[in-house]
Scaffold this active site. Structure first.
Site, PDB file in Angstrom:
ATOM      1  N   SER A  62      33.808  45.103 -29.104  1.00 58.80           N
ATOM      2  CA  SER A  62      32.657  45.607 -29.848  1.00 58.80           C
ATOM      3  C   SER A  62      31.817  44.471 -30.434  1.00 58.80           C
ATOM      4  O   SER A  62      31.287  44.569 -31.536  1.00 58.80           O
ATOM      5  CB  SER A  62      33.132  46.561 -30.961  1.00 58.80           C
ATOM      6  OG  SER A  62      32.060  47.294 -31.484  1.00 58.80           O
ATOM      7  N   SER A  78      29.428  51.737 -34.574  1.00 52.67           N
ATOM      8  CA  SER A  78      29.529  51.145 -33.243  1.00 52.67           C
ATOM      9  C   SER A  78      29.364  52.143 -32.106  1.00 52.67           C
ATOM     10  O   SER A  78      29.286  51.739 -30.949  1.00 52.67           O
ATOM     11  CB  SER A  78      30.848  50.381 -33.095  1.00 52.67           C
ATOM     12  OG  SER A  78      30.740  49.144 -33.761  1.00 52.67           O
ATOM     13  N   LYS A 126      26.747  51.489 -29.565  1.00 52.25           N
ATOM     14  CA  LYS A 126      26.988  50.700 -28.361  1.00 52.25           C
ATOM     15  C   LYS A 126      27.111  51.564 -27.105  1.00 52.25           C
ATOM     16  O   LYS A 126      27.065  51.037 -25.994  1.00 52.25           O
ATOM     17  CB  LYS A 126      28.208  49.808 -28.555  1.00 52.25           C
ATOM     18  CG  LYS A 126      27.938  48.697 -29.578  1.00 52.25           C
ATOM     19  CD  LYS A 126      29.141  47.818 -29.791  1.00 52.25           C
ATOM     20  CE  LYS A 126      28.832  46.677 -30.729  1.00 52.25           C
ATOM     21  NZ  LYS A 126      29.210  46.929 -32.104  1.00 52.25           N
TER      22      LYS A 126
END
Length: 182
Positions: free
Chosen positions: A111, A46, A49
């Site tokens: 997320s 993640s 991101k």
């Protein structure tokens, strides 16, 4: 030379950490306090991101009209190519209407993978076009260890970055969009 290569004056000796790679540097001076395998390519999960947020904010910052634009979540944002139901999610469903700002909050706070895809489609025309722009932006920042395959961080062959490159994109995000800290 490059960024993040100046040893910090008076840096304390830091014990070895368990992570495969790491970089701890002062965002204002580029002084390095700790470095380990900073150019080793690893799967970013993640942390992908960070680039997703950077590109979204580059499109919408200061544009209240665009931030408040209503978006309908498309079926394609949930296709098997870009989305896995077992990943991070805000529970958004195809056909649901949200603003760009709400989707950005879903992406940053929980997320939410589907929010990344919806925002990519909305602001760049398609998820594929968005990912292509992510890779272009990475090169512009000097992120030579990075290749993105998706905008969510879901596992994919060839989806890699390094601690050094994560520091570069994180620094750009923090400097250019300080409101991200809120």
């Amino acid at each position: 030379t490059g960024l993040f290569l100046t040893p910090a004056a008076g840096a304390l000796e830091v014990p070895d950490i368990q992570a495969k790679a790491a970089l701890l540097a002062d965002v204002n001076t580029d002084a390095v306090a700790y470095a380990k395998n900073i150019h080793e390519k690893n799967y970013p999960a993640s942390l992908t991101k960070v680039m997703t947020a950077l590109l979204i904010l580059e499109k919408v910052s200061g544009n209240e009209t665009l931030l408040n634009q209503e978006v309908t979540a498309s079926e394609s944002a949930f296709s098997d190519t870009y989305y896995h139901a077992d990943g991070s999610s805000a529970g958004i469903k195809a056909g649901e209407v949200m603003t760009v700002k709400q989707l950005l909050q879903c992406m940053l706070i929980v997320s939410a993978n589907e929010a990344c895809n919806i925002l990519g489609e909305t602001l760049y025309g398609s998820v594929d076009a968005f990912v292509a722009r992510m890779n272009e932006r990475a090169k512009e920042l000097g992120m030579n260890d990075t290749h993105f395959v998706n905008c969510t961080g879901l596992p994919a062959d060839g989806h890699v970055t390094s601690a050094y490159d994560i520091a570069l994109m994180s620094r750009e995000l923090i400097w250019r969009h300080p409101d991200i800290r809120r």
